[in-house]
Design a protein around this motif. Structure first.
Motif, PDB file in Angstrom:
ATOM      1  N   HIS A 327       0.837  -1.208   0.000  1.00 35.90           N
ATOM      2  CA  HIS A 327       0.000   0.000   0.000  1.00 35.90           C
ATOM      3  C   HIS A 327       0.872   1.259   0.000  1.00 35.90           C
ATOM      4  N   ARG A 330       2.434   1.747  -3.232  1.00 41.62           N
ATOM      5  CA  ARG A 330       1.497   2.083  -4.320  1.00 41.62           C
ATOM      6  C   ARG A 330       1.144   3.576  -4.321  1.00 41.62           C
ATOM      7  N   THR A 331       0.999   4.187  -3.148  1.00 40.06           N
ATOM      8  CA  THR A 331       0.573   5.592  -3.095  1.00 40.06           C
ATOM      9  C   THR A 331       1.580   6.516  -3.793  1.00 40.06           C
ATOM     10  N   THR A 334       1.589   5.725  -7.543  1.00 42.43           N
ATOM     11  CA  THR A 334       0.408   6.264  -8.247  1.00 42.43           C
ATOM     12  C   THR A 334       0.618   7.743  -8.547  1.00 42.43           C
ATOM     13  N   ALA A 335       1.168   8.442  -7.541  1.00 43.66           N
ATOM     14  CA  ALA A 335       1.396   9.879  -7.728  1.00 43.66           C
ATOM     15  C   ALA A 335       2.399  10.120  -8.841  1.00 43.66           C
ATOM     16  N   GLY A 338       0.803   9.139 -12.215  1.00 45.33           N
ATOM     17  CA  GLY A 338      -0.224  10.109 -12.605  1.00 45.33           C
ATOM     18  C   GLY A 338       0.404  11.424 -13.052  1.00 45.33           C
ATOM     19  N   ARG A 363       9.603  14.290  -4.697  1.00 44.96           N
ATOM     20  CA  ARG A 363       9.240  14.009  -3.310  1.00 44.96           C
ATOM     21  C   ARG A 363       8.744  12.562  -3.149  1.00 44.96           C
ATOM     22  N   ASN A 364       7.894  12.141  -4.086  1.00 45.91           N
ATOM     23  CA  ASN A 364       7.362  10.771  -3.986  1.00 45.91           C
ATOM     24  C   ASN A 364       8.439   9.729  -4.234  1.00 45.91           C
ATOM     25  N   ARG A 500      -4.369   6.101   8.746  1.00 48.11           N
ATOM     26  CA  ARG A 500      -3.636   5.901   7.498  1.00 48.11           C
ATOM     27  C   ARG A 500      -2.293   6.615   7.501  1.00 48.11           C
TER      28      ARG A 500
END
Lengths: 544, 96
Positions: A327, A330-331, A334-335, A338, A363-364, A500
């Motif tokens: 998880h 993935r976040t 995804t960023a 995208g 950053r991600n 979360r």
């Protein structure tokens, strides 16, 4: 899902095993008891048997020597003295001459009893009666002169006399042996004991004493050289009173076991006090061993259940970890994906927006790197059994570096950081990369859990013979029931999961692992002002 | 045709990207990162479409969907979901 059912099964299994162990112990106790009641009788019988065989061997040895010394009078013309000399010569050539101290031949000439002995040259010659043979001399003389009984053996004497008969008529003489008690004590008895009582001799005391009044001790293996006495486990007679036979019938000489008596008594007693006491002691030892074995069995079952439970908890945590990591990976992915899609498709064209997208990607990507670094570091720490490479660490430098590396994240979370590092902190031993990761993880933890408080405090000060580092936040703190668990690998608090908060559940475990590897400690408390307070203590570097 | 879309996502970077993409296609987008806030917004405004994350602070995406449907403030035609370990524990009738 908490495996309650499985835990119940484990307890049920443990209870069954404990019951089985208890039943086995009881049965063992009972059966050992029965066995030990039955055990002394055959042991005693065996001991008696061994003693009788020893006794027989001793008597046979004496008898065989006596038989060899009996004058051979098969020819009527043969003189008694000559026959005695011949017998003696044969005996000296083939047997152990030390067995007898003195050997004599008493013959009657008219009413006189004349004694012949062996001189130093080994020749038979007439000699005066020794004083200590006086009783025997008188008994023979009385028997020759009148109707007196033939001389008897006496239990306090080592003399053994055998009448010598011709073809017809009364005794022609007596052959007299004096057993060498010193030799019997020093050589014959130890030999026989070793041969017939082995390995009994290791656990038993053996004594030989006279059967007459006073029971003078002749031989004893006990430490105080006393007789075994009344508590003996087995006894047997030794040194039979007479050897029957005649010169005319040489070869038929024998001890008069029937009707005669044994001058000595050999007795055996277990060193534990008695055979019963020894059996009881063996039973106790058996029981102790059995109880230890049953205990081990129970302990092993308990440990097995514990390890199984621990393995299952670990597997459960690993499952959560896999879910959590996937998880958390993935976040940011995804960023990144995208953002890249929007850039390629021309969704964003404004240079300011493009720059914002690029920062977002960076950053991600950094976040991803952080997660992967933690996972790798955790994996490495799990397999690092030793301290590995050690260097001199200045806590102030590492702490400042970690704060600087986290500045971006702290800023993003909208937190204010307050750093207070005292000067002159002692150096510590460790690995700078691991230490940096420890402090970054603790700061990242404060950033994740303390953004509500908007404040992070980092301080370092000397503590005893080392350094104490505190990292505090003004977040919700750690619930007391979770304080002991948050350092477990893969563990994520309920609040953390509900809100979360990102993280793999490895950071704090890694911190604990690393700090303990360098002989330090880490602990968490909820500070009085609210929020969590992590305290790391590291011992100062020992100067060589 | 321009639609009004409510995007509820607590990962702010993802929220920005989805919103930018939809705006790029000419839609009017309103964003929120909290379940309770989204219920309030959906009650106050009218939307043609809602794109919801499942795990949200305040309310889950399913609870949010349920609340909105009860208030009949939006017509939900269809939606697709990829089942993950997080979504799998919701019962089938909750899926749209």
């Amino acid at each position: 899902v908490k495996p309650i059912g499985q835990t119940r099964t484990e307890w049920a299994l443990l209870t069954v095993i404990a019951l089985v162990c208890a039943i086995l112990s009881l049965l063992q106790y009972r059966w050992t008891g029965e066995l030990s009641k039955a055990e002394p009788a055959p042991l005693r019988a065996g001991l008696n048997d061994q003693l009788h065989r020893l006794s027989q061997a001793f008597n046979n040895e004496v008898r065989d020597n006596c038989r060899m010394l009996l004058p051979n009078l098969q020819s009527p013309e043969t003189g008694l003295v000559e026959a005695f000399q011949t017998g003696y010569n044969q005996w000296v050539a083939s047997r152990d001459r030390d067995l007898f101290l003195r050997i004599g031949l008493a013959t009657t000439e008219k009413d006189n009893v004349i004694l012949y002995g062996i001189n130093r040259a080994g020749r038979v010659e007439a000699m005066a009666w020794p004083e200590d043979w006086d009783d025997l001399h008188k008994a023979i003389a009385a028997h020759v002169k009148g109707p007196a009984r033939p001389p008897d053996a006496r239990p306090d004497s080592n003399l053994l006399q055998m009448p010598i008969f011709g073809e017809v008529g009364p005794e022609r003489g007596w052959i007299i042996f004096e057993l060498n008690e010193e030799y019997v004590r020093g050589k014959i008895l130890p030999q026989l004991i070793a041969e017939y009582l082995n390995p009994v001799e290791e656990n038993y005391d053996v004594s030989v004493s006279r059967s007459g009044p006073g029971a003078q001790v002749i031989f004893s293996t006990s430490s105080d050289h006393s007789a075994v006495g009344e508590g003996a486990d087995a006894t047997a007679g030794l040194f039979a009173s007479q050897v029957a036979g005649s010169a005319a019938a040489r070869g038929r000489g024998r001890f008069k076991d029937e009707g005669g008596f044994s001058r000595w008594i050999i007795a055996v007693r277990h060193r534990g006090g008695s055979l019963d006491a020894a059996v009881a002691s063996a039973r106790r030892k058996n029981l102790i061993v059995s109880l230890i074995l049953v205990g081990l069995l129970g302990g092993t079952a308990w440990a097995l259940v514990q390890y199984t439970g621990r393995s299952r908890r670990l597997a459960d945590m690993q499952f959560r970890f896999a879910a959590g990591v996937s998880h958390d990976l993935r976040t940011p992915l995804t960023a990144i994906r995208g953002a890249a899609f929007n850039l390629i498709e021309g969704v964003v064209k404004d240079p300011v927006a493009i720059a914002r997208y690029l920062r977002l990607i960076l950053r991600n990507a950094e976040e991803l790197t952080g997660i992967i670094e933690n996972v790798l570091a955790f994996s490495a720490a799990q397999h690092a059994s030793k301290q590995g490479h050690l260097e001199v660490i200045e806590v102030a430098d590492v702490l400042e570096h970690a704060v600087a590396a986290m500045a971006h994240e702290i800023e993003q979370a909208g937190c204010r950081i307050e750093v207070s590092i005292e000067s002159g902190l002692p150096s510590v031993a460790g690995d700078s990369v691991s230490m940096d990761l420890v402090f970054r993880n603790l700061i990242a933890n404060a950033v994740r859990h303390g953004p509500g408080g908007k404040w992070i405090g980092v301080s370092a000060a000397p503590f005893g013979d080392g350094v104490e580092v505190r990292i505090c936040d003004h977040g919700p703190g750690v619930p007391e029931r979770e304080q002991g668990r948050i350092f477990e690998p893969f563990y994520r608090g309920e609040q953390t999961r509900a809100q979360r908060v990102q993280g793999t559940g490895l950071g704090l475990s890694l911190v604990k692992n690393t700090i303990e590897r360098y002989k330090g400690t880490v602990a968490v408390v909820n500070s009085s002002g609210g929020g969590a307070e992590f305290t790391v203590r590291l011992p100062a570097l020992q100067k060589a | 045709m321009t639609s009004r879309i409510l995007v509820v996502e607590d990962a702010l970077d993802v929220q920005l990207i989805v919103a930018d993409l939809l705006r790029g296609h000419g839609h009017e987008v309103v964003v929120s990162s909290d379940g309770n806030e989204a219920v309030r917004i959906a009650g106050e405004q009218r939307f043609d479409l809602m794109i919801l994350d499942v795990m949200l602070p305040g309310k889950t995406g399913f609870e949010l969907c349920q609340s909105v449907r009860e208030r009949r403030c939006i017509s939900i035609s269809s939606a697709t979901l990829r089942s993950t370990s997080n979504t799998a524990r919701y019962r089938a009738p909750d899926r749209l």
